[in-house]
Design an enzyme around this catalytic site. Structure first.
Site, PDB file in Angstrom:
ATOM      1  N   GLY A 236       0.791  -1.231   0.000  1.00 19.00           N
ATOM      2  CA  GLY A 236       0.000   0.000   0.000  1.00 19.00           C
ATOM      3  C   GLY A 236       0.814   1.267   0.000  1.00 19.00           C
ATOM      4  CG  ASP A 237       1.727   3.180   3.631  1.00 15.45           C
ATOM      5  OD1 ASP A 237       1.859   1.942   3.761  1.00 15.45           O
ATOM      6  OD2 ASP A 237       1.583   3.949   4.597  1.00 15.45           O
ATOM      7  CD  GLU A 238       5.263  -2.082   3.868  1.00 12.18           C
ATOM      8  OE1 GLU A 238       6.391  -2.456   4.214  1.00 12.18           O
ATOM      9  OE2 GLU A 238       4.244  -2.803   3.925  1.00 12.18           O
TER      10      GLU A 238
END
Length: 329
Positions: A236-238
């Site tokens: 996701g936000d990695e």
């Protein structure tokens, strides 16, 4: 008795009728076309064509001596291509030379814009030309299909290794590059990046705004890394960045701080400004002490350093231990 001219033209459109005195009495219509308008009738045949095989000839008796034998000749005017020929006596002391293109027929058709009317109706050259054209068309269709298939395969491969939202590499591509770097045994750094406060953006402004933020962050990472570096979105936000040949802590700290600073800039989404930050964990593909880690262990080390940075207050970076080798670049 010599055949009527129109009969000769129909049967042998590339004939040359040579009188006993060596003068050219008539040429077939296709031969005249090859002569490109140059006058032929009345000139000496030796000025019109050069017979050079089986031997060079210059007189009618020499030409008659080769009756029935295959000749190779070249026109002295107009087209310079080599022709095949057959000389036969006309019964009045002269000779009729019938010519053909041989294997050069394809080039001749292309060069002189010949059509089926330029050949005798019994000439198999027309059938051969149809086969050549059909073969060329089939080869071109095959090449076009192969290009399309290759393009489709490349596009499919590109899609398989690309994150559709950001255009960065995906986890599959990262694993592939990481395994290659470990096999090659070179020095590199791995930056594991996790966005801070990204959940608040999604919760407050919606997933569409979150997607815009991820795309903006991806652009920042591409702008601050080199062409040969690998930038991947793995969740996701990695994100993960592989920096080949760069293991100097000072330079890596400067890059990490620059990434955090740029990511923290407000990101306009329609009529609002979204704000996120980043925490970064840094591990090394060639530690100074101990065995070289595998891909899974290296990711775990970077992940551990990442969460140490988060525990220290977020918007920071932290290094994995042990100390890396000196920067080799």
């Amino acid at each position: 008795m010599i055949l009527p001219s129109d009969t000769l033209d129909a049967l042998c459109p590339m004939h040359m009728h040579i009188g006993a005195d060596g003068g050219v009495r008539r040429m077939g219509p296709t031969l005249r076309k090859l002569m490109e308008g140059a006058a032929g009738e009345g000139a000496q045949f030796a000025e019109m064509m050069d017979v050079f095989r089986p031997r060079r000839v210059g007189t009618v008796p020499d030409l008659l001596a080769l009756s029935g034998r295959r000749l190779q000749l070249r026109l002295c005017r107009g087209s310079q291509m080599v022709l095949k020929g057959l000389a036969m006596p006309d019964g009045q002391g002269g000779v009729i030379v019938n010519m053909s293109f041989g294997i050069a027929v394809v080039d001749a058709v292309r060069e002189h814009a010949l059509t089926s009317t330029d050949f005798a109706v019994t000439d198999l050259a027309i059938d051969m030309l149809y086969l050549v054209e059909a073969k060329s068309a089939a080869f071109e269709a095959s090449r076009t299909l192969n290009r399309r298939l290759q393009g489709a395969m490349l596009a499919a491969e590109q899609r398989a290794y690309t994150d559709t939202l950001t255009g960065l590499r995906n986890r599959r591509a990262l694993d592939h590059v990481l395994q290659r770097l470990l096999l090659e045994g070179g020095n590199f750094a791995l930056l594991h990046i996790d966005l801070d406060y990204f959940k608040q953006v999604n919760d407050t402004h919606g997933h569409a705004a979150g997607d815009r933020v991820l795309q903006a962050v991806a652009r920042v990472m591409l702008e601050l890394t080199r062409k040969d570096d690998t930038v991947a979105r793995i969740g996701g936000d990695e994100f993960v960045i592989l920096l080949v040949g760069l293991t100097d802590r000072v330079r890596l700290s400067a890059l990490a701080e620059q990434l955090i600073h740029r990511i923290e800039r407000p990101i306009p989404v329609e009529d609002v400004e979204c704000r996120v930050s980043a925490s970064i964990g840094i591990a090394f593909g060639a530690p100074k002490t101990g065995a070289r880690p595998g891909a899974e262990e290296l990711m775990e080390r970077a992940d551990s350093a990442l969460y140490r940075a988060k525990r220290q207050g977020r918007a920071q970076h932290a290094f994995d231990e042990p100390t890396p080798v000196e920067d080799l670049r």
